[in-house]
Design an enzyme around this catalytic site. Structure first.
Site, PDB file in Angstrom:
ATOM      1  N   SER A  65      67.657  23.200  97.076  1.00  0.00           N
ATOM      2  CA  SER A  65      67.733  24.660  97.178  1.00  0.00           C
ATOM      3  C   SER A  65      67.256  25.246  95.868  1.00  0.00           C
ATOM      4  CB  SER A  65      69.196  25.065  97.421  1.00  0.00           C
ATOM      5  OG  SER A  65      69.392  26.439  97.152  1.00  0.00           O
ATOM      6  N   TYR A 108      78.179  25.085  97.232  1.00  0.00           N
ATOM      7  CA  TYR A 108      76.808  24.917  97.740  1.00  0.00           C
ATOM      8  C   TYR A 108      75.861  24.613  96.576  1.00  0.00           C
ATOM      9  CZ  TYR A 108      72.525  25.881 100.366  1.00  0.00           C
ATOM     10  OH  TYR A 108      71.292  25.779 100.981  1.00  0.00           O
TER      11      TYR A 108
HETATM   12  C1  GCO Z   1      72.994  32.138  99.241  1.00  0.00           C
HETATM   13  C2  GCO Z   1      71.973  31.552 100.178  1.00  0.00           C
HETATM   14  C3  GCO Z   1      71.164  30.462  99.486  1.00  0.00           C
HETATM   15  C4  GCO Z   1      69.921  30.165 100.295  1.00  0.00           C
HETATM   16  C5  GCO Z   1      69.173  28.936  99.932  1.00  0.00           C
HETATM   17  C6  GCO Z   1      68.400  29.134  98.702  1.00  0.00           C
HETATM   18  O1  GCO Z   1      74.126  32.407  99.675  1.00  0.00           O
HETATM   19  O2  GCO Z   1      72.612  32.328  98.064  1.00  0.00           O
HETATM   20  O3  GCO Z   1      72.578  31.038 101.338  1.00  0.00           O
HETATM   21  O4  GCO Z   1      72.011  29.349  99.344  1.00  0.00           O
HETATM   22  O5  GCO Z   1      70.235  30.007 101.627  1.00  0.00           O
HETATM   23  O6  GCO Z   1      70.018  27.849  99.818  1.00  0.00           O
HETATM   24  O7  GCO Z   1      67.690  27.944  98.431  1.00  0.00           O
END
Ligand code: GCO
Length: 255
Positions: free
Chosen positions: A146, A159
């Site tokens: 990401s 994440y």
């Molecule tokens: C967030 C998004 C990001 C994007 C993606 C970027 O909440 O900032 O969901 O996580 O989806 O992952 O690469």
């Protein structure tokens, strides 16, 4: 440029989380380049629908339903591949979830669920794939990172940590497996138009921020990941290892 360098004919690709979203888009792209696709997800009906759509397009597709957070389900799936004589040439570790909450409010169980789904799964599935790729002397592993592999953002700590881990897991895989003819690389999507991002897309403030912060001044489309996926899945990338290719409209490259 010869077509053969990007041709995936005769190759089999396991794409986790490929019944919808980015995984489905990349699976279609790999199929269009000639690969047979193993569609994965936790919902059998959704996987069957996705595989049927690939077949309707003239592509080869099978289904392997398993939860990427279950080591037992993963090892059973690979035992099934072995029994059926299916060799996974390309592993695309795409499955992932998002969970947005400020750190001080985040429960450990939710932290762990994101880490397990987005990061630990790539290790376990990568390990099982590599065990079989090493004797063959070749294999392609593509981990989906990401732009948050490189940046933090408030309310998405697990994440971002999982995607930062994906970047480093890719480099660790390279350190151990490149010598056996396996190329492990990552793709770092930018802000893409997906169900996971629906709340962000529909938030005028966040939508405006993405369009202002991204040099390309727009959200990305899932099919825009296909080029990087086919490149990293094909012979065109046989001397590319441990890299993360950001497909993000330039966001990571600029302040
Ligand atoms: C967030 C998004 C990001 C994007 C993606 C970027 O909440 O900032 O969901 O996580 O989806 O992952 O690469």
């Amino acid at each position: 440029m010869s077509k053969t360098i990007f041709d995936l004919t005769g190759r089999t690709a396991l794409v986790t989380g490929s019944s919808r979203g980015l995984g489905a888009a990349m699976a279609l792209g790999l199929a269009q380049a000639g690969a047979r696709i193993i569609v994965n997800g936790t919902n059998a009906a959704s996987c069957d629908t996705a595989a049927t759509a690939l077949r309707a397009g003239g592509h080869r597709a099978e289904v392997s339903v398993f939860d990427v957070t279950s080591e037992a389900a993963i090892t059973a799936a690979f035992a099934g591949f072995d029994k059926a004589g299916i060799e996974i040439d390309i592993l695309l570790n795409n499955a992932g979830i998002q969970f947005r909450k400020p750190l001080v409010e985040l429960e450990t169980k939710d932290w762990q669920r994101v880490i397990d789904t987005n990061l630990t799964s790539a290790f376990v599935i990568g390990r099982e794939a590599a065990k079989r790729m090493i004797p063959r002397g070749r294999g392609k592993i593509i981990n989906i990172g990401s732009l948050l592999s490189s940046f933090g953002r408030a309310t998405v700590a697990p994440y971002a940590v999982s995607k930062g881990g994906i970047k480093m897991l890719t480099q660790a895989m390279t350190a151990e497996w490149a010598g056996f003819g396996i190329q492990a690389n990552a793709i770092g999507p930018g802000y893409m138009i997906t169900d996971m991002n629906e709340a962000l897309i529909n938030n005028p403030t966040f939508d405006g921020w993405v369009k202002g912060r991204t040099p390309s001044k727009r959200w990305g489309r899932p099919e825009e990941l296909v080029g990087a996926a086919v490149f990293l899945a094909s012979s065109a990338s046989d001397y590319v290892n441990g890299q993360i290719i950001y497909v993000d409209g330039g966001l990571v490259a600029v302040l």
